[in-house]
Design a protein around this motif. Structure first.
Motif, PDB file in Angstrom:
ATOM      1  N   HIS A 159       0.857  -1.171   0.000  1.00 25.41           N
ATOM      2  CA  HIS A 159       0.000   0.000   0.000  1.00 25.41           C
ATOM      3  C   HIS A 159       0.899   1.229   0.000  1.00 25.41           C
ATOM      4  O   HIS A 159       1.707   1.418   0.914  1.00 25.41           O
ATOM      5  CB  HIS A 159      -0.892  -0.025   1.247  1.00 25.41           C
ATOM      6  N   ALA A 160       0.725   2.061  -1.034  1.00 25.74           N
ATOM      7  CA  ALA A 160       1.611   3.213  -1.219  1.00 25.74           C
ATOM      8  C   ALA A 160       1.633   4.119   0.008  1.00 25.74           C
ATOM      9  O   ALA A 160       2.675   4.640   0.404  1.00 25.74           O
ATOM     10  CB  ALA A 160       1.166   4.016  -2.446  1.00 25.74           C
ATOM     11  N   LEU A 161       0.482   4.298   0.617  1.00 23.58           N
ATOM     12  CA  LEU A 161       0.376   5.256   1.711  1.00 23.58           C
ATOM     13  C   LEU A 161       1.051   4.757   2.984  1.00 23.58           C
ATOM     14  O   LEU A 161       1.343   5.528   3.886  1.00 23.58           O
ATOM     15  CB  LEU A 161      -1.106   5.512   1.986  1.00 23.58           C
ATOM     16  N   PHE A 162       1.257   3.463   3.062  1.00 23.41           N
ATOM     17  CA  PHE A 162       1.819   2.900   4.289  1.00 23.41           C
ATOM     18  C   PHE A 162       3.198   2.308   3.998  1.00 23.41           C
ATOM     19  O   PHE A 162       3.467   1.136   4.252  1.00 23.41           O
ATOM     20  CB  PHE A 162       0.846   1.890   4.902  1.00 23.41           C
ATOM     21  N   GLY A 163       4.030   3.152   3.394  1.00 24.32           N
ATOM     22  CA  GLY A 163       5.415   2.776   3.156  1.00 24.32           C
ATOM     23  C   GLY A 163       5.564   1.591   2.214  1.00 24.32           C
ATOM     24  O   GLY A 163       6.571   0.893   2.256  1.00 24.32           O
ATOM     25  N   TYR A 164       4.575   1.363   1.360  1.00 23.26           N
ATOM     26  CA  TYR A 164       4.585   0.227   0.427  1.00 23.26           C
ATOM     27  C   TYR A 164       4.718  -1.105   1.149  1.00 23.26           C
ATOM     28  O   TYR A 164       5.120  -2.104   0.575  1.00 23.26           O
ATOM     29  CB  TYR A 164       5.675   0.385  -0.639  1.00 23.26           C
ATOM     30  N   GLN A 165       4.359  -1.101   2.432  1.00 18.81           N
ATOM     31  CA  GLN A 165       4.394  -2.371   3.174  1.00 18.81           C
ATOM     32  C   GLN A 165       3.324  -3.305   2.638  1.00 18.81           C
ATOM     33  O   GLN A 165       2.249  -2.877   2.243  1.00 18.81           O
ATOM     34  CB  GLN A 165       4.091  -2.109   4.646  1.00 18.81           C
ATOM     35  N   PHE A 166       3.627  -4.594   2.685  1.00 21.27           N
ATOM     36  CA  PHE A 166       2.616  -5.594   2.347  1.00 21.27           C
ATOM     37  C   PHE A 166       1.647  -5.691   3.524  1.00 21.27           C
ATOM     38  O   PHE A 166       2.042  -6.067   4.618  1.00 21.27           O
ATOM     39  CB  PHE A 166       3.263  -6.955   2.087  1.00 21.27           C
ATOM     40  N   LEU A 167       0.416  -5.330   3.294  1.00 22.25           N
ATOM     41  CA  LEU A 167      -0.575  -5.390   4.359  1.00 22.25           C
ATOM     42  C   LEU A 167      -1.465  -6.614   4.156  1.00 22.25           C
ATOM     43  O   LEU A 167      -1.951  -6.853   3.054  1.00 22.25           O
ATOM     44  CB  LEU A 167      -1.454  -4.136   4.358  1.00 22.25           C
ATOM     45  N   SER A 168      -1.641  -7.393   5.219  1.00 22.34           N
ATOM     46  CA  SER A 168      -2.670  -8.443   5.216  1.00 22.34           C
ATOM     47  C   SER A 168      -3.780  -7.899   6.086  1.00 22.34           C
ATOM     48  O   SER A 168      -3.554  -7.633   7.259  1.00 22.34           O
ATOM     49  CB  SER A 168      -2.200  -9.734   5.860  1.00 22.34           C
ATOM     50  N   LEU A 169      -4.949  -7.725   5.538  1.00 23.74           N
ATOM     51  CA  LEU A 169      -6.025  -7.096   6.290  1.00 23.74           C
ATOM     52  C   LEU A 169      -7.195  -8.062   6.378  1.00 23.74           C
ATOM     53  O   LEU A 169      -7.811  -8.384   5.373  1.00 23.74           O
ATOM     54  CB  LEU A 169      -6.455  -5.800   5.595  1.00 23.74           C
TER      55      LEU A 169
END
Ligand SMILES: Cc1cc2nc3c(=O)[nH]c(=O)nc-3n(C[C@H](O)[C@H](O)[C@H](O)COP(=O)(O)OP(=O)(O)OC[C@H]3O[C@@H](n4cnc5c(N)ncnc54)[C@H](O)[C@@H]3O)c2cc1C
Ligand code: SF4
Lengths: 457, 73
Positions: A294-304
C-alpha cells in the motif's frame, strides 16, 4: 499487452470477496463463463454477525446470507474444495478430480480459525473455534444450554465479542490472554488498557499475561476444566479458542505461486506473485488471503482481515482482470474496520499497528468514548474511536494527506490541555527513520491518485 | 429478503431503526445490529430504511435476483 479474449473466469472461495467480485465482473461488462468454487456447502453468508447478533440469540446462525446486488449468472460449485492449481495449464483442480480451465482466476479463499494445538483436547465436547456459520450454530446452542462458565482463549476482536455476548446473556466468562491487555495486537497497549477496563466493568473475569496450558475432559469426553500457566484451575463447560486465523493457502502448495502461511503476495493491482516475485497477469487475489503493498503505508505488504478490505479488493481485482494494463487501478483503499462489544462501537481507520505514538484527540479513555490518533514518523497514520465513529471520515482525510502528528486542528472539541502523545505500546515497535511522503487524493475509484514526494537528500 | 449493512460506512444515526424497527436496532449508543435475512412482510421496512440511509450503507437483494442455484459437487 495485446487484447486477449477473456472467456472464462474462475473464482475460488465463494464467500464475501468471491461474491462481490462476481457481481463486479458482471458490472464491468464481462459476459463470458463465470464459475465460483467454494468448499462450504452454503451460499455466501456474512461472518461479522456470527459473533454478534447470532451469539446474542437475535439471529439464527444460518440466517446471515449475503444479498446479491444483481444476477451474476454463474455456475456455483459449492461444497467442493479446490485442491490444486496448474499455472501453465491454467486449470484449477477440484477435490472430486475434475479440472476447471480459466483465462483469469481470482483466489479468495480467506482464512480459517487457528485450531487448538492439542488435537485430543480440541476434540473434547465444548471446545470449539468460531469462523463459520456451523461454528456459530454450535456455540449459540452451547450458550443456550446455560453453561456454568465459558472460557475464551485469546482476547482479539473475535474473543472479545464472544465474551461480550456471554456477559450480555448473563453467562460467567473468563478471558485468558497471553498479552498485557485485550486487542493489544491490533490497537496497542494504550487502547488495550481501555478495552481491559471495559471488559472488567462488564463482569468479565479477564486474565492477562497468562496462557491456557491444557484443557481437561471428563470420562464422557466433555470439557470440564482448564489449566492456566499461573497455576489456576478453572471449571468451565465451554472453551472458545480465539487465537486468530490461518490463511487458506495449503491447496496452492507447489503451484509456483508466492503463497504461504502469511497469505498470497500480490502487487497493488491484486495480481498474485509467483515464487520468483514476478506478478502473474492472469491470477488475482482478494480478501483475507491476500497481502499487497500500500503506497500510503510505506509500500508495506498489508494483510487485512477486514470485511471492507474483502469488498474493496474484490472490486479492484474484477476491474483489473478485465481491463488493459494502462487502465489498471491500484489498491489505495484506507484500511477500516469495526467491532461491536460491550455496547461500544469500536471503529478503526488507517493502520494502527504502524503507530509509534498515540494521542487522544476527542473524548476521554476512561469514559469509553474517545478518538485516539496514531502517529508514525511525525504523520497521522491511523485513528481508533470508541463510540465516536462519526468523526472517522475526518481522520481518514488526515491520513490520506499525511497530516503532521500530533494533529493540530480547530473545529472539533479539543483535548484537555496537557494531553500529549504517549508511546502506542505495540509489542514490537518499529524503528524510526525518514522516508518519502505519499499522499492520496480523489474520491471515485477511477480518480484516486497518489502524489509521491521524495525525502530530502 | 437478504440485506447487509456496510458498518464502516454507517454513521449510527439510526434512521433505519426508525423506519425499520423490526429489522434494525441500535445496541448501545452507536452500534447497529440488524437481521440479515427477513421475511417478505418486512420488505417494505427494509426498502424504506435503505432509501433513507444518508450514507447508502444498506445493501439489499437486487430486483429480481434469483437464489443461488448451487451445483453441489
Ligand atoms: C466471527 C467473525 C466476526 C467478524 N467480525 C468482523 C467485524 O466486525 N468487522 C470486520 O471488518 N470484519 C469482521 N470479520 C472479518 C470478515 O468477516 C472477513 O474479513 C471476511 O469474511 C473476508 O472475506 P473473504 O471472502 O476474503 O474470506 P472468507 O470469508 O474467509 O471466505 C473464504 C471462503 O473460501 C473458502 N475456501 C477456503 N479454501 C478453499 C478451497 N481450497 N476451495 C474452495 N473454497 C475454499 C472458505 O471456506 C470460505 O468460504 C469477522 C470474521 C469472523 C469470522
Ligand atoms: S440509516 Fe444508515 S447510517 Fe444510519 S444507522 Fe442505519 S445504516 Fe447506519
Amino acid at each position: 499487452m495485446s487484447a486477449e479474449r477473456i472467456d472464462r473466469v474462475v473464482i475460488v472461495g465463494a464467500s464475501l470477496a468471491g461474491l462481490r467480485a462476481a457481481e463486479a465482473l458482471r458490472d464491468e461488462g464481462f459476459t463470458g463463463r463465470l464459475t465460483l468454487i467454494g468448499d462450504e456447502p452454503e451460499p455466501a453468508y456474512d461472518r461479522p454477525p456470527l459473533s454478534k447478533q447470532v451469539l446474542l440469540g437475535q439471529v439464527a446462525a444460518d440466517a446471515t446470507a449475503l444479498p446479491l446486488a444483481r444476477d451474476v449468472d454463474a455456475q456455483w460449485r459449492l461444497g467442493t474444495a479446490a485442491t490444486g492449481l496448474d499455472l501453465d495449464g491454467r486449470t484449477v483442480l477440484l477435490a472430486d478430480g475434475s479440472k476447471v480451465p480459466f483465462d483469469r482466476l481470482l483466489i479468495a479463499t480467506g482464512t480459517r480459525a487457528r485450531p487448538w494445538a492439542n488435537e485430543a483436547e480440541a476434540a473434547l465436547e465444548g471446545v470449539l473455534t468460531l469462523r463459520t456459520s456451523a461454528d456459530a450454530g454450535r456455540l449459540a446452542a452451547l450458550l443456550d444450554a446455560k453453561p456454568r462458565r465459558v472460557l475464551v482463549v485469546g482476547a482479539g476482536f473475535t474473543g472479545s465479542e464472544i465474551a461480550s455476548a456471554c456477559r450480555e446473556r448473563g453467562i460467567d466468562v473468563t478471558v485468558a490472554e497471553r498479552g498485557p491487555a485485550p486487542l493489544v495486537g491490533a490497537l496497542g497497549g494504550v487502547i488495550g488498557e481501555a478495552a481491559a477496563r471495559l471488559q472488567r466493568a462488564h463482569g468479565v473475569d479477564l486474565r492477562c499475561g497468562v496462557t491456557v496450558t491444557s484443557l481437561e475432559g471428563d470420562e464422557a469426553g466433555r470439557l470440564c476444566r482448564a489449566h492456566l500457566s499461573d497455576g489456576t484451575v478453572l471449571e468451565a463447560d465451554v472453551a472458545v479458542v480465539a487465537l486468530g486465523a490461518i490463511r487458506n493457502t495449503g491447496w496452492l502448495e507447489g503451484s509456483g505461486l508466492a503463497a504461504g502461511p502469511r497469505g498470497i503476495a500480490a502487487d497493488a493491482a491484486c495480481r498474485a506473485f509467483d515464487h520468483n516475485g514476478i506478478a502473474t497477469d492472469d491470477i488475482f487475489v482478494a480478501g483475507d488471503v491476500a497481502r499487497m503493498p500500500h503506497a500510503l503505508f510505506g509500500y508495506q505488504f498489508l494483510s487485512l482481515e477486514h470485511w471492507g478490505n474483502a469488498v474493496e479488493q474484490a472490486r479492484l481485482a474484477a476491474h483489473n482482470m478485465l481491463c488493459a494494463s494502462r487502465d489498471r487501478r491500484p489498491h489505495l483503499w484506507i484500511p477500516a474496520f469495526w467491532s461491536s462489544q460491550f455496547g461500544v462501537n469500536i471503529k478503526s481507520i488507517g493502520v494502527p499497528t504502524m503507530g509509534d505514538e498515540v494521542v487522544v484527540t476527542q473524548g476521554a479513555l476512561e469514559d469509553d468514548r474517545f478518538v485516539a490518533v496514531y502517529g508514525h514518523r511525525g504523520r497521522v497514520i491511523a485513528a481508533v474511536s470508541f463510540d465516536h465513529g462519526r468523526w472517522l471520515d475526518f481522520y481518514r482525510c488526515l491520513i490520506e494527506s499525511a497530516a503532521p502528528f500530533p494533529p493540530e486542528f480547530a473545529g472539533v472539541d479539543r483535548p484537555p490541555p496537557g494531553t500529549v502523545p504517549v508511546p502506542a505500546c505495540f509489542p514490537d515497535p518499529s524503528v524510526p527513520s525518514h522516508g518519502p511522503t505519499v499522499t492520496v487524493s480523489g474520491y471515485a475509484p477511477s480518480e484516486r491518485r497518489i502524489t509521491f514526494t521524495p525525502a530530502p537528500a | 429478503m437478504r440485506l447487509v449493512v456496510d458498518l464502516n460506512r454507517c454513521q449510527g444515526y439510526a434512521q433505519c431503526a426508525f423506519l425499520g424497527p423490526d429489522v434494525f436496532r441500535l445496541h448501545g449508543e452507536e452500534s447497529l445490529l440488524y437481521d440479515p435475512v427477513v421475511g417478505a412482510e418486512k420488505r417494505d421496512q427494509v426498502l424504506a430504511a435503505a432509501a433513507a440511509c444518508p450514507v447508502g450503507a444498506i445493501l439489499v437483494d437486487g430486483p429480481g435476483v434469483r437464489e443461488v442455484d448451487a451445483v453441489v459437487g
